[in-house]
Scaffold this motif. Structure first.
Motif, PDB file in Angstrom:
ATOM      1  N   LYS A  32       0.830  -1.207   0.000  1.00  0.00           N
ATOM      2  CA  LYS A  32       0.000   0.000   0.000  1.00  0.00           C
ATOM      3  C   LYS A  32       0.862   1.254   0.000  1.00  0.00           C
ATOM      4  N   TYR A  33       1.928   1.224   0.781  1.00  0.00           N
ATOM      5  CA  TYR A  33       2.826   2.385   0.847  1.00  0.00           C
ATOM      6  C   TYR A  33       3.557   2.579  -0.479  1.00  0.00           C
ATOM      7  N   TYR A  34       4.047   1.499  -1.052  1.00  0.00           N
ATOM      8  CA  TYR A  34       4.836   1.599  -2.282  1.00  0.00           C
ATOM      9  C   TYR A  34       4.011   2.085  -3.472  1.00  0.00           C
ATOM     10  N   LYS A  35       2.689   1.900  -3.406  1.00  0.00           N
ATOM     11  CA  LYS A  35       1.841   2.410  -4.479  1.00  0.00           C
ATOM     12  C   LYS A  35       1.901   3.929  -4.578  1.00  0.00           C
ATOM     13  N   LYS A  36       2.310   4.574  -3.488  1.00  0.00           N
ATOM     14  CA  LYS A  36       2.370   6.033  -3.477  1.00  0.00           C
ATOM     15  C   LYS A  36       3.448   6.583  -4.411  1.00  0.00           C
ATOM     16  N   ILE A  37       4.353   5.718  -4.848  1.00  0.00           N
ATOM     17  CA  ILE A  37       5.402   6.206  -5.744  1.00  0.00           C
ATOM     18  C   ILE A  37       4.903   6.313  -7.182  1.00  0.00           C
ATOM     19  N   ILE A  38       3.757   5.719  -7.487  1.00  0.00           N
ATOM     20  CA  ILE A  38       3.235   5.764  -8.858  1.00  0.00           C
ATOM     21  C   ILE A  38       3.016   7.194  -9.336  1.00  0.00           C
ATOM     22  N   PRO A  39       2.344   8.070  -8.572  1.00  0.00           N
ATOM     23  CA  PRO A  39       2.184   9.455  -9.025  1.00  0.00           C
ATOM     24  C   PRO A  39       3.522  10.175  -9.193  1.00  0.00           C
ATOM     25  N   VAL A  40       4.488   9.852  -8.353  1.00  0.00           N
ATOM     26  CA  VAL A  40       5.810  10.470  -8.449  1.00  0.00           C
ATOM     27  C   VAL A  40       6.474  10.082  -9.770  1.00  0.00           C
ATOM     28  N   LEU A  41       6.458   8.792 -10.073  1.00  0.00           N
ATOM     29  CA  LEU A  41       7.073   8.314 -11.312  1.00  0.00           C
ATOM     30  C   LEU A  41       6.331   8.836 -12.540  1.00  0.00           C
ATOM     31  N   LEU A  42       5.019   8.969 -12.431  1.00  0.00           N
ATOM     32  CA  LEU A  42       4.232   9.506 -13.545  1.00  0.00           C
ATOM     33  C   LEU A  42       4.607  10.967 -13.792  1.00  0.00           C
ATOM     34  N   SER A  43       4.765  11.731 -12.717  1.00  0.00           N
ATOM     35  CA  SER A  43       5.214  13.123 -12.855  1.00  0.00           C
ATOM     36  C   SER A  43       6.575  13.177 -13.537  1.00  0.00           C
ATOM     37  N   TYR A  44       7.461  12.280 -13.129  1.00  0.00           N
ATOM     38  CA  TYR A  44       8.804  12.233 -13.712  1.00  0.00           C
ATOM     39  C   TYR A  44       8.760  11.935 -15.202  1.00  0.00           C
ATOM     40  N   TYR A 104      18.660  13.114  -9.202  1.00  0.00           N
ATOM     41  CA  TYR A 104      18.001  13.097  -7.903  1.00  0.00           C
ATOM     42  C   TYR A 104      16.896  12.038  -7.854  1.00  0.00           C
ATOM     43  N   VAL A 105      16.156  11.906  -8.956  1.00  0.00           N
ATOM     44  CA  VAL A 105      15.080  10.909  -9.021  1.00  0.00           C
ATOM     45  C   VAL A 105      15.677   9.504  -8.893  1.00  0.00           C
ATOM     46  N   ASN A 106      16.800   9.293  -9.538  1.00  0.00           N
ATOM     47  CA  ASN A 106      17.514   8.023  -9.469  1.00  0.00           C
ATOM     48  C   ASN A 106      17.803   7.652  -8.016  1.00  0.00           C
ATOM     49  N   MET A 107      18.251   8.650  -7.254  1.00  0.00           N
ATOM     50  CA  MET A 107      18.550   8.426  -5.843  1.00  0.00           C
ATOM     51  C   MET A 107      17.289   8.323  -5.004  1.00  0.00           C
ATOM     52  N   TYR A 108      16.296   9.172  -5.304  1.00  0.00           N
ATOM     53  CA  TYR A 108      15.103   9.256  -4.463  1.00  0.00           C
ATOM     54  C   TYR A 108      14.287   7.967  -4.487  1.00  0.00           C
ATOM     55  N   ILE A 109      14.259   7.283  -5.616  1.00  0.00           N
ATOM     56  CA  ILE A 109      13.495   6.035  -5.703  1.00  0.00           C
ATOM     57  C   ILE A 109      13.990   5.046  -4.646  1.00  0.00           C
ATOM     58  N   GLY A 110      15.298   4.926  -4.521  1.00  0.00           N
ATOM     59  CA  GLY A 110      15.856   4.035  -3.502  1.00  0.00           C
ATOM     60  C   GLY A 110      15.521   4.500  -2.097  1.00  0.00           C
ATOM     61  N   LEU A 111      15.592   5.806  -1.874  1.00  0.00           N
ATOM     62  CA  LEU A 111      15.268   6.339  -0.554  1.00  0.00           C
ATOM     63  C   LEU A 111      13.803   6.087  -0.216  1.00  0.00           C
ATOM     64  N   PHE A 112      12.935   6.230  -1.205  1.00  0.00           N
ATOM     65  CA  PHE A 112      11.511   5.969  -1.000  1.00  0.00           C
ATOM     66  C   PHE A 112      11.286   4.511  -0.598  1.00  0.00           C
ATOM     67  N   LEU A 113      11.944   3.585  -1.300  1.00  0.00           N
ATOM     68  CA  LEU A 113      11.773   2.163  -1.005  1.00  0.00           C
ATOM     69  C   LEU A 113      12.293   1.803   0.387  1.00  0.00           C
ATOM     70  N   LEU A 114      13.316   2.505   0.820  1.00  0.00           N
ATOM     71  CA  LEU A 114      13.896   2.241   2.138  1.00  0.00           C
ATOM     72  C   LEU A 114      13.142   2.940   3.266  1.00  0.00           C
TER      73      LEU A 114
END
Length: 372
Positions: free
Chosen positions: A88-100, A137-147
């Motif tokens: 459920k939490y990881y689904k929140k990255i979908i809007p972020v990736l779509l914006s990217y 930054y997005v490259n780095m942030y994806i990992g930070l989001f997952l962690l």
């Protein structure tokens, strides 16, 4: 940068965080001023270059502020480390990736329309997947989001301030320490003050863990959330500390340049002591002076601008390219355009924000259809 703040009522909205995010975005565009001019090719000599070196040092708070915000916003959340909860939490990255994806697509469209025929479909796809332009930054942030769920649980599982400080100290030694103790040739007193030479640097601390600096900022943001009451601090003292940090850091950067071109090295990198100190001080200062209650219209404007900063950050790659090509062809180098720096930065930032509004509108329509 992309941990979105939902628009709440006036009593719930944290204006300081919106202001921090917006100022961090403006600092990003300001740092890119130096990247897109000939600043790094000109020796640091004369008043103009000394001022520019100081400004460049000052604006390096940009990325660290976004990382502090992530720690501040996420660390207090109670995220169960169970499969369904994490899903459920990881689904929140979908809007972020779509914006990217949309923002990067718009960048390539703009550059293609401007006349750069090299931007074909293949280059667009690999550019997005390869995090080209300003997308590191997005490259780095994806990992930070997952962690983040695991980092938040580490923080909340610790029940006392002393252990929290030990955690931050460990990460500081691993990531900040090398930027202080692994940057000199220590073979003689004379060599310490000599020009920088990669081949003659002596290491005192382990330097392998340096690239974990985003985690250090995450936990520093968590500490600020847990223990610092911004409204009880004296903004004047915080501002004085910030000015002193920037002054000392700028003087050090100028000295390490030894009259040559500005050195971008470990001591002034994103995770360095100087940038960590200035970013934390800046974060505290902005949130100590921010109003607790403003008009509803002003609040919504700040919230909306804050929401746009992620897409605008990506899109500024296109607005910067157009503006700086024109400046190089018609005005000159960094010394010539220095006086116009505020206007240049604001122009690029405003154009990027306007285009980001388009991106967020399209994203909203796509998500609306997907979640019907």
């Amino acid at each position: 940068m992309s941990e979105e703040l939902k628009i709440k009522t006036t009593s719930q909205r944290n204006i300081g965080l919106d202001l921090t995010r917006i100022l961090a975005f403006l600092s990003v565009v300001s740092v890119h001023f130096f990247l897109n001019t000939d600043f790094y090719k000109i020796p640091i000599k004369g008043k103009r270059m000394l001022v520019l070196a100081t400004l460049r040092t000052s604006f390096m708070v940009c990325v660290p502020l976004f990382l502090l915000l992530t720690g501040y916003l996420v660390s207090y959340k109670k995220i169960s480390l169970e499969a369904e909860s994490l899903k459920k939490y990881y689904k929140k990255i979908i809007p972020v990736l779509l914006s990217y994806v949309l923002a990067m697509g718009l960048v390539f469209v703009i550059l293609r329309l401007r006349g750069d025929g090299s931007y074909n479909l293949q280059k667009v796809i690999f550019g997005i997947l390869g995090y080209k332009e300003y997308s590191w930054y997005v490259n780095m942030y994806i990992g930070l989001f997952l962690l983040s769920p695991f980092l938040a649980n580490i923080w909340t599982s610790i029940g006392d301030k002393k252990t929290h400080l030990i955690l931050i100290s460990v990460f500081s030694v691993l990531t900040i320490g090398p930027t202080v103790f692994n940057i000199h040739d220590l073979t003689s007193l004379k060599s310490i003050f000599a020009a920088y030479d990669d081949n003659k640097i002596n290491h005192i601390l382990p330097g392998w863990w340096f690239n974990l600096f985003p985690l250090t900022y995450f936990f520093l943001g968590a500490y600020l959330r847990t223990y610092v009451n911004f409204k009880k601090l004296r903004p004047a003292k915080v501002l004085l500390a910030l000015v002193l940090i920037i002054f000392v850091s700028s003087a050090y950067n100028i000295w390490r340049s030894h009259g040559g071109v500005f050195q971008t090295r470990l001591w002034n990198s994103w995770g360095s002591l100087q940038n960590t100190a200035s970013s934390v001080a800046f974060f505290i200062f902005i949130n100590s002076i921010s109003p607790t209650n403003i008009g509803e219209i002003s609040q919504k404007i700040l919230a909306y601008l804050s929401k746009l900063t992620f897409s605008a950050y990506i899109i500024s790659a296109a607005t910067d390219k157009i503006i700086y090509i024109y400046l190089r062809e018609n005005v000159g180098g960094v010394k010539e355009v220095m006086a116009y720096m505020p206007a240049i930065v604001l122009t690029s930032a405003i154009l990027a924000l306007i285009l980001a509004g388009l991106v967020e509108y399209i994203k909203g329509k796509i998500l609306e259809k997907c979640y019907r």
